[in-house]
Design a protein around this motif. Sequence first.
Motif, PDB file in Angstrom:
ATOM      1  N   UNK A   1      20.686  12.237  92.134  1.00  0.00           N
ATOM      2  CA  UNK A   1      21.614  11.888  91.067  1.00  0.00           C
ATOM      3  C   UNK A   1      21.764  13.071  90.112  1.00  0.00           C
ATOM      4  N   UNK A   2      23.016  13.360  89.749  1.00  0.00           N
ATOM      5  CA  UNK A   2      23.272  14.455  88.827  1.00  0.00           C
ATOM      6  C   UNK A   2      22.832  14.074  87.423  1.00  0.00           C
ATOM      7  N   UNK A   3      21.990  14.898  86.805  1.00  0.00           N
ATOM      8  CA  UNK A   3      21.506  14.648  85.455  1.00  0.00           C
ATOM      9  C   UNK A   3      22.434  15.369  84.480  1.00  0.00           C
ATOM     10  N   UNK A   4      23.275  14.617  83.785  1.00  0.00           N
ATOM     11  CA  UNK A   4      24.309  15.209  82.938  1.00  0.00           C
ATOM     12  C   UNK A   4      23.750  16.015  81.766  1.00  0.00           C
ATOM     13  N   UNK A   5      22.693  15.539  81.070  1.00  0.00           N
ATOM     14  CA  UNK A   5      22.139  16.379  80.002  1.00  0.00           C
ATOM     15  C   UNK A   5      21.604  17.707  80.528  1.00  0.00           C
ATOM     16  N   UNK A   6      20.969  17.678  81.708  1.00  0.00           N
ATOM     17  CA  UNK A   6      20.454  18.926  82.274  1.00  0.00           C
ATOM     18  C   UNK A   6      21.609  19.839  82.684  1.00  0.00           C
ATOM     19  N   UNK A   7      22.691  19.252  83.161  1.00  0.00           N
ATOM     20  CA  UNK A   7      23.872  20.051  83.490  1.00  0.00           C
ATOM     21  C   UNK A   7      24.380  20.784  82.261  1.00  0.00           C
ATOM     22  N   UNK A   8      24.384  20.094  81.115  1.00  0.00           N
ATOM     23  CA  UNK A   8      24.814  20.740  79.871  1.00  0.00           C
ATOM     24  C   UNK A   8      23.865  21.888  79.519  1.00  0.00           C
ATOM     25  N   UNK A   9      22.565  21.664  79.654  1.00  0.00           N
ATOM     26  CA  UNK A   9      21.584  22.710  79.354  1.00  0.00           C
ATOM     27  C   UNK A   9      21.802  23.927  80.250  1.00  0.00           C
ATOM     28  N   UNK A  10      21.970  23.710  81.542  1.00  0.00           N
ATOM     29  CA  UNK A  10      22.137  24.851  82.456  1.00  0.00           C
ATOM     30  C   UNK A  10      23.442  25.592  82.190  1.00  0.00           C
ATOM     31  N   UNK A  11      24.457  24.880  81.712  1.00  0.00           N
ATOM     32  CA  UNK A  11      25.701  25.564  81.320  1.00  0.00           C
ATOM     33  C   UNK A  11      25.453  26.501  80.141  1.00  0.00           C
ATOM     34  N   UNK A  12      24.628  26.050  79.203  1.00  0.00           N
ATOM     35  CA  UNK A  12      24.294  26.910  78.057  1.00  0.00           C
ATOM     36  C   UNK A  12      23.437  28.090  78.505  1.00  0.00           C
ATOM     37  N   UNK A  13      22.549  27.857  79.448  1.00  0.00           N
ATOM     38  CA  UNK A  13      21.724  28.944  79.973  1.00  0.00           C
ATOM     39  C   UNK A  13      22.570  30.020  80.640  1.00  0.00           C
ATOM     40  N   UNK A  14      23.648  29.589  81.276  1.00  0.00           N
ATOM     41  CA  UNK A  14      24.497  30.561  81.978  1.00  0.00           C
ATOM     42  C   UNK A  14      25.205  31.502  81.017  1.00  0.00           C
ATOM     43  N   UNK A  15      25.202  31.158  79.727  1.00  0.00           N
ATOM     44  CA  UNK A  15      25.855  32.007  78.729  1.00  0.00           C
ATOM     45  C   UNK A  15      24.899  33.009  78.081  1.00  0.00           C
ATOM     46  N   UNK A  16      23.662  33.060  78.555  1.00  0.00           N
ATOM     47  CA  UNK A  16      22.704  34.015  77.983  1.00  0.00           C
ATOM     48  C   UNK A  16      23.186  35.445  78.255  1.00  0.00           C
ATOM     49  N   UNK A  17      23.304  36.256  77.214  1.00  0.00           N
ATOM     50  CA  UNK A  17      23.740  37.637  77.439  1.00  0.00           C
ATOM     51  C   UNK A  17      22.618  38.483  78.021  1.00  0.00           C
TER      52      UNK A  17
END
Length: 355
Positions: A1-17
């Motif tokens: 099952x896709x964990x939506x809060x974790x998906x949001x976290x990983x999206x923010x992680x992908x923006x790390x410069x």
Amino acid sequence: MNDLPLTWITQQLSNIPADTNKRYLWCTDENALNMLPAALHQQQLLVLTNRWDVAEQAKAHGFNTEFNDFDCSAIADNSLDKIFYRVSKEKPVVHHLLNQAWRCLKPGGQLLIAGYKNEGTKTYIEKIAKLLGSAKNIEKNGPVYSSELGKYTEYDAAQLLDDSDYNQQRPIALDSELKLLSKPGLFGWNKVDSGSALLIEQLEEHFDAAKAPASCLDLGCGYGYLTIAAAGLANCSSIQHWTMTDNNAAALAVARQNLLHNQLTGEVIAADAGKGISAKVDLVLCNPPFHQGFSIDGDLTDKFLASAKRLLNPQGTALFVVNQFIPLERKAAPLFTQVKVLIDNGSFKVIQLGL
């Protein structure tokens, strides 16, 4: 099952410069299992997890990873630029990590936090926003609450959220003869689980002492109740070596102390449902979890059954206790020649398995 809060976290992680002068921390538990991103290899990001299987996956993905009981003591005050956190199941764990976020973030640093509505996420955000001196910045996307919070106040240990003295091991079951330690953050940490107690009752009543087992494996041991209680039974007095294994860093630490506390000979091994353990035993005791994070996961039972079959000596016995609705008999039938329900009290059932 896709964990939506974790998906949001990983999206923010992908923006790390890609800035090597910055330091980031991602605190994650079992919710991240099989959902770790593959493309985040920035060395300035540390993944801190209390789950052995998540730590192994994170290392395989190339992350800088530490496996412990969310021990942030090595992280200096005011040293982190951002912390990423998908809220955990246990309230003391959440409060512990929010307190550490306040201490470890630099002035102006950010905590990025997310969770489902029914996990108390909105309340957690409000509490930590007040400590940080930040606007709440709560965003609601369907069932998910998330926020990016800045740190604008100086850390004050006198104002910390109540984490039930998270790091402190303490005696429990004081009304029994058992010498047991436990700590917050573990399942049922401050009591004896009624299912595990039922298993011990059946072990005492039905296990044949004439088999004289020499070794026992506590599979998914938690703080070690099954081992400590079984060690006091007359029909287990022949056991010379106790092995305890769990996936949770807190459980492993407390289980080690309980072995020492009770002067038992044995070892405590970090493993995912017994994976990686090779030594066979005469007796397996198991109260398998049926939750993966916040979700029910029937595959967990299958993993524990498969390990019990692999690790049990030919004439050995395995005793499982499960919630009444878990179809363990059906799951065990292809693996074991003996599948016997010793008791079903309407809440739990204890099942004896043999090869």
